[in-house]
Every structure is written in C-alpha cells, then in structure tokens.
Motif scaffolding. Structure first.
Motif, mmCIF file in Angstrom:
data_model
loop_
_atom_site.group_PDB
_atom_site.id
_atom_site.type_symbol
_atom_site.label_atom_id
_atom_site.label_comp_id
_atom_site.label_asym_id
_atom_site.label_seq_id
_atom_site.Cartn_x
_atom_site.Cartn_y
_atom_site.Cartn_z
ATOM 1 N N SER A 91 -25.746 87.751 84.794
ATOM 2 C CA SER A 91 -27.225 89.067 85.088
ATOM 3 C C SER A 91 -26.264 90.142 84.806
ATOM 4 C CB SER A 91 -26.497 89.300 87.438
ATOM 5 O OG SER A 91 -25.192 89.612 87.082
ATOM 6 N N LEU A 92 -27.188 90.984 84.677
ATOM 7 C CA LEU A 92 -27.672 92.741 84.195
ATOM 8 C C LEU A 92 -27.212 93.416 85.377
ATOM 9 C CD1 LEU A 92 -29.480 92.184 81.291
ATOM 10 C CD2 LEU A 92 -27.283 92.219 82.016
ATOM 11 N N ARG A 93 -27.118 94.530 85.033
ATOM 12 C CA ARG A 93 -27.342 95.645 85.557
ATOM 13 C C ARG A 93 -28.091 96.695 84.765
ATOM 14 N NH1 ARG A 93 -22.644 96.870 86.726
ATOM 15 N NH2 ARG A 93 -22.268 95.878 89.056
ATOM 16 N N ILE A 94 -29.204 97.274 85.432
ATOM 17 C CA ILE A 94 -30.073 98.508 84.529
ATOM 18 C C ILE A 94 -30.093 100.167 85.654
ATOM 19 C CG2 ILE A 94 -31.986 99.046 82.839
ATOM 20 C CD1 ILE A 94 -32.863 96.300 83.765
ATOM 21 N N GLY A 95 -29.243 100.766 84.997
ATOM 22 C CA GLY A 95 -29.170 101.770 85.401
ATOM 23 C C GLY A 95 -27.941 101.587 86.890
ATOM 24 N N ASN A 96 -27.911 101.977 87.559
ATOM 25 C CA ASN A 96 -27.218 102.462 89.013
ATOM 26 C C ASN A 96 -27.835 101.312 89.868
ATOM 27 O OD1 ASN A 96 -25.123 103.761 88.204
ATOM 28 N ND2 ASN A 96 -26.080 105.580 88.457
ATOM 29 N N ALA B 170 -30.372 85.198 86.507
ATOM 30 C CA ALA B 170 -31.128 84.661 86.365
ATOM 31 C C ALA B 170 -32.593 84.254 86.750
ATOM 32 C CB ALA B 170 -30.268 83.307 85.584
ATOM 33 N N GLY B 171 -33.296 84.470 85.610
ATOM 34 C CA GLY B 171 -34.730 83.871 85.654
ATOM 35 C C GLY B 171 -35.220 85.072 86.319
ATOM 36 N N GLY B 172 -34.764 86.678 86.352
ATOM 37 C CA GLY B 172 -35.586 87.992 86.639
ATOM 38 C C GLY B 172 -36.361 88.009 85.298
ATOM 39 N N PHE B 173 -37.684 88.940 85.244
ATOM 40 C CA PHE B 173 -38.038 89.852 84.388
ATOM 41 C C PHE B 173 -37.917 91.420 83.835
ATOM 42 C CE2 PHE B 173 -41.887 91.472 82.718
ATOM 43 C CZ PHE B 173 -42.131 90.876 81.232
ATOM 44 N N HIS B 174 -38.014 91.590 83.067
ATOM 45 C CA HIS B 174 -37.763 93.172 83.049
ATOM 46 C C HIS B 174 -38.571 93.995 81.705
ATOM 47 C CE1 HIS B 174 -36.540 97.704 83.336
ATOM 48 N NE2 HIS B 174 -35.820 97.638 82.278
ATOM 49 N N LEU B 175 -39.216 94.873 82.038
ATOM 50 C CA LEU B 175 -40.683 95.387 81.075
ATOM 51 C C LEU B 175 -39.892 97.227 80.843
ATOM 52 C CD1 LEU B 175 -42.628 95.541 79.115
ATOM 53 C CD2 LEU B 175 -44.375 95.635 80.862
ATOM 54 N N ALA B 176 -39.400 96.843 79.288
ATOM 55 C CA ALA B 176 -39.177 98.559 78.696
ATOM 56 C C ALA B 176 -40.193 98.645 78.801
ATOM 57 C CB ALA B 176 -37.702 98.743 78.715
ATOM 58 N N ARG B 177 -41.226 99.767 78.848
ATOM 59 C CA ARG B 177 -42.330 100.795 78.087
ATOM 60 C C ARG B 177 -41.606 101.601 77.356
ATOM 61 N NH1 ARG B 177 -46.908 98.460 79.701
ATOM 62 N NH2 ARG B 177 -46.805 97.954 82.389
ATOM 63 N N GLN B 178 -42.614 101.059 76.179
ATOM 64 C CA GLN B 178 -42.338 102.010 74.919
ATOM 65 C C GLN B 178 -42.179 103.434 75.492
ATOM 66 O OE1 GLN B 178 -46.150 101.769 71.989
ATOM 67 N NE2 GLN B 178 -44.759 103.883 71.465
ATOM 68 N N ASP B 179 -41.474 104.032 74.734
ATOM 69 C CA ASP B 179 -40.753 105.668 74.420
ATOM 70 C C ASP B 179 -40.155 106.603 75.881
ATOM 71 O OD1 ASP B 179 -41.649 105.977 71.957
ATOM 72 O OD2 ASP B 179 -43.722 106.230 72.763
ATOM 73 N N ALA B 180 -40.273 105.100 77.051
ATOM 74 C CA ALA B 180 -39.215 105.391 78.158
ATOM 75 C C ALA B 180 -37.956 105.537 77.813
ATOM 76 C CB ALA B 180 -39.786 104.778 79.030
ATOM 77 N N LEU B 181 -37.479 106.200 79.022
ATOM 78 C CA LEU B 181 -35.660 106.251 78.085
ATOM 79 C C LEU B 181 -35.254 104.763 78.873
ATOM 80 C CD1 LEU B 181 -33.237 107.466 77.558
ATOM 81 C CD2 LEU B 181 -33.175 108.431 80.148
ATOM 82 N N HIS B 182 -34.467 103.957 79.225
ATOM 83 C CA HIS B 182 -33.312 102.614 79.373
ATOM 84 C C HIS B 182 -32.672 102.830 79.379
ATOM 85 C CE1 HIS B 182 -33.148 98.988 79.916
ATOM 86 N NE2 HIS B 182 -34.369 98.610 79.560
ATOM 87 N N ALA B 183 -32.481 102.696 80.702
ATOM 88 C CA ALA B 183 -30.332 103.591 81.548
ATOM 89 C C ALA B 183 -29.990 102.548 80.507
ATOM 90 C CB ALA B 183 -30.289 103.451 83.099
ATOM 91 N N ALA B 184 -28.628 102.352 80.765
ATOM 92 C CA ALA B 184 -27.981 102.447 80.103
ATOM 93 C C ALA B 184 -27.953 100.483 81.067
ATOM 94 C CB ALA B 184 -26.155 102.460 80.012
ATOM 95 N N ILE B 185 -27.679 99.591 80.395
ATOM 96 C CA ILE B 185 -27.066 98.276 80.430
ATOM 97 C C ILE B 185 -25.858 97.407 80.752
ATOM 98 C CG2 ILE B 185 -28.070 95.648 80.038
ATOM 99 C CD1 ILE B 185 -30.544 96.782 78.722
ATOM 100 N N THR B 186 -25.319 97.273 81.787
ATOM 101 C CA THR B 186 -24.084 96.316 81.805
ATOM 102 C C THR B 186 -24.418 95.305 82.782
ATOM 103 O OG1 THR B 186 -23.758 97.439 84.216
ATOM 104 C CG2 THR B 186 -23.304 99.082 82.574
ATOM 105 N N THR B 187 -23.215 94.408 82.056
ATOM 106 C CA THR B 187 -23.131 93.220 83.394
ATOM 107 C C THR B 187 -21.388 92.851 83.186
ATOM 108 O OG1 THR B 187 -22.906 90.668 82.703
ATOM 109 C CG2 THR B 187 -22.567 91.632 80.805
#
Length: 158
Positions: free
Chosen positions: A111-116, A122-139
């Motif tokens: 599993s991942l944490r995106i931001g807070n 597992a099985g989750g999908f995430h789309l990060a849009r062009q030029d948008a700020l992507h928060a830190a990813i932790t696990t």
C-alpha cells in the motif's frame, strides 16, 4: 535498337475479351460462417508472426537502484513515455514532484500513502495530472507499483 520504351497501345479491349475477363475475375459468394472462420484463422496466423509486440516476463530485466529504498525496472520506453515498475521498501519516500505528462499508477502489492489523506492498496489506481503538484508518496508496508508516464528524472522533484 533504341533504349526508349515503346508506348502502350491505347486501343480498348473488344467487348468479348472484356466480358471474359470480368467473368473470370468475379468472386463466388462465400457463406457468412465460412468467411468468419477464414478471417479468424488468417488474423490469428498474422498475429503469431507480429514482431511489434513487447513482452516482459516477471523474471526478465533487472531491478536498478532509483533512490534510497526504491528500485526501478523499466518495461518499455518510447517517445518520452515510459512503462516501469517501482519497488519501495517499507518506510521509503518519494518526495513531492510534478509530472510533465499525465502519469498512471496501479498498486500491485502493498500500500501507498499519497500526502496525508489518500491511501491506495493493491489494485488501487491513481492518475497524476500533468503539471499538478503530486504530494510525497510514502509506504509503511512496502509496495510494488506499475507506472506509465514521462521518464522520471530528478528535475521534476520539488
């Protein structure tokens, strides 16, 4: 002898010859079921010989160090777009960053944490849009993720 090609005779075919050629070239109708089976077999044979496909088996390729606690395995890269796997150890962090193009991510294991607030399992999908700020990813658990987007490079880090 001359090297100049001779002009073609512009005389039209007589009607008997034209009728005979037309009759010889006419196709007989094929029942729909037979035509579908022929098409299926031909397309199957063509696909077997197709060399443009790319296949990477799980044991193929090598994992490379990407940053502390993170490894990368490139699956395919063309025209600035890369498909790759990232394997993150428990506690690994990917700093905040921007993407020059949209990036798709699927969590394969862990599993991942995106931001807070956002957690992907597992099985989750995430789309990060062009030029948008992507928060830190932790696990906390460690994770293996599939990504498709621009080739990652340090210049995108915030």
């Amino acid at each position: 002898m001359s090297d100049t090609p001779r002009p073609f005779d512009d005389q039209p075919l007589d009607s008997d010859t034209l009728d005979a050629l037309t009759a010889a070239a006419a196709a007989e109708p094929v029942p729909g079921g037979v035509a579908a089976r022929i098409k299926h077999r031909l397309l199957g044979r063509m696909a077997q010989g197709e060399a443009r496909h790319v296949t990477v088996q799980a044991a193929d390729g090598a994992w490379q160090a990407f940053q502390e606690g993170v490894q990368i395995k490139v699956l395919h890269e063309a025209d600035g777009v890369m498909s790759y796997l990232l394997r993150l150890r428990a506690g690994a962090v990917l700093p905040a960053h921007r993407h020059p193009t949209d990036e798709e991510c699927v969590v394969l294991e862990g599993s991942l944490r995106i931001g807070n607030a956002l957690v992907l399992h597992a099985g989750g999908f995430h789309l990060a849009r062009q030029d948008a700020l992507h928060a830190a990813i932790t696990t906390d658990t460690g994770a293996t993720i599939y990504l498709r987007g621009a080739s990652p490079h340090p210049g995108c880090l915030v």
